[in-house]
Design a protein around this motif. Structure first.
Motif, PDB file in Angstrom:
ATOM      1  N   UNK A 123      -2.566  -4.231   2.736  1.00  0.00           N
ATOM      2  CA  UNK A 123      -1.403  -4.209   1.854  1.00  0.00           C
ATOM      3  C   UNK A 123      -0.373  -3.227   2.424  1.00  0.00           C
ATOM      4  N   UNK A 124       0.829  -3.258   1.912  1.00  0.00           N
ATOM      5  CA  UNK A 124       1.873  -2.336   2.357  1.00  0.00           C
ATOM      6  C   UNK A 124       1.455  -0.884   2.119  1.00  0.00           C
ATOM      7  N   UNK A 125       0.758  -0.627   1.015  1.00  0.00           N
ATOM      8  CA  UNK A 125       0.304   0.725   0.713  1.00  0.00           C
ATOM      9  C   UNK A 125      -0.765   1.181   1.702  1.00  0.00           C
ATOM     10  N   UNK A 126      -1.669   0.281   2.063  1.00  0.00           N
ATOM     11  CA  UNK A 126      -2.714   0.614   3.025  1.00  0.00           C
ATOM     12  C   UNK A 126      -2.136   0.871   4.416  1.00  0.00           C
ATOM     13  N   UNK A 127      -1.124   0.107   4.775  1.00  0.00           N
ATOM     14  CA  UNK A 127      -0.459   0.311   6.071  1.00  0.00           C
ATOM     15  C   UNK A 127       0.198   1.680   6.098  1.00  0.00           C
ATOM     16  N   UNK A 128       0.900   2.033   5.016  1.00  0.00           N
ATOM     17  CA  UNK A 128       1.565   3.346   4.947  1.00  0.00           C
ATOM     18  C   UNK A 128       0.557   4.484   4.985  1.00  0.00           C
ATOM     19  N   UNK A 129      -0.662   4.271   4.481  1.00  0.00           N
ATOM     20  CA  UNK A 129      -1.672   5.319   4.436  1.00  0.00           C
ATOM     21  C   UNK A 129      -2.459   5.456   5.736  1.00  0.00           C
ATOM     22  N   UNK A 130      -2.276   4.533   6.675  1.00  0.00           N
ATOM     23  CA  UNK A 130      -3.001   4.620   7.941  1.00  0.00           C
ATOM     24  C   UNK A 130      -2.555   5.865   8.712  1.00  0.00           C
ATOM     25  N   UNK A 131      -3.487   6.546   9.359  1.00  0.00           N
ATOM     26  CA  UNK A 131      -3.077   7.654  10.256  1.00  0.00           C
ATOM     27  C   UNK A 131      -2.182   7.101  11.359  1.00  0.00           C
ATOM     28  N   UNK A 132      -1.268   7.894  11.837  1.00  0.00           N
ATOM     29  CA  UNK A 132      -0.290   7.445  12.829  1.00  0.00           C
ATOM     30  C   UNK A 132      -0.938   6.833  14.059  1.00  0.00           C
ATOM     31  N   UNK A 133      -2.045   7.392  14.529  1.00  0.00           N
ATOM     32  CA  UNK A 133      -2.673   6.862  15.740  1.00  0.00           C
ATOM     33  C   UNK A 133      -3.491   5.596  15.490  1.00  0.00           C
ATOM     34  N   UNK A 134      -3.625   5.173  14.237  1.00  0.00           N
ATOM     35  CA  UNK A 134      -4.299   3.914  13.907  1.00  0.00           C
ATOM     36  C   UNK A 134      -3.303   2.798  13.633  1.00  0.00           C
ATOM     37  N   UNK A 135      -2.034   3.124  13.516  1.00  0.00           N
ATOM     38  CA  UNK A 135      -1.016   2.121  13.203  1.00  0.00           C
ATOM     39  C   UNK A 135      -0.610   1.361  14.449  1.00  0.00           C
ATOM     40  N   UNK A 136      -0.677   0.027  14.374  1.00  0.00           N
ATOM     41  CA  UNK A 136      -0.231  -0.771  15.534  1.00  0.00           C
ATOM     42  C   UNK A 136       1.287  -0.818  15.633  1.00  0.00           C
TER      43      UNK A 136
END
Length: 136
Positions: A123-136
């Motif tokens: 979800x958009x909330x889960x994406x925002x909560x990802x640590x920066x180094x886990x975000x594609x």
């Protein structure tokens, strides 16, 4: 002479099991889970989370989580990968609960291969909560 009567009962039982039911055959408390799909050509980026977790950036705003069976070697330094649907998948589309293989050109060997399952779309909330180094 009982064989025809037993056979007839078997046929009737089989037909009854195919009869439609009011809830579509699903239990009332089991929510229907729609499969979410993406085209492999829409994958723009990727990042590794835990050793057995890969996140794919798909299109403009979507992120899918893949679970690797046993981890994916060489993902931490990979700059490219190939995503190949497992047998039975037709075309270049993957959906949640589908299995695929990730091939990564690695430093230790010519190519590393791992098996992954598309577990979910974040979800958009889960994406925002990802640590920066886990975000594609």
């Amino acid at each position: 002479m009982r064989t025809p009567a037993i056979a007839a009962l078997g046929v009737l039982a089989a037909l009854a099991s195919c009869a439609p039911v009011a809830d579509g055959g699903m239990a009332e408390n089991a929510p229907a889970r729609a499969r979410q799909c993406f085209s492999i050509s829409q994958v723009d980026n990727f990042a590794q989370g835990r050793r057995d977790q890969i996140f794919l950036g798909v299109g403009r705003n979507d992120v899918y989580e893949l679970d690797a069976a046993g981890g994916c070697p060489d993902m931490d330094f990979a700059i490219r990968l190939a995503l190949i649907p497992d047998g039975g998948a037709v075309g270049t589309r993957l959906c949640t609960d589908d299995w695929a293989r990730i091939m990564v050109p690695g430093s230790a060997s010519q190519t590393s291969v791992c098996r992954v399952r598309v577990s979910r779309k974040l979800t958009a909330e889960e994406i925002a909560a990802l640590p920066a180094d886990h975000r594609p």
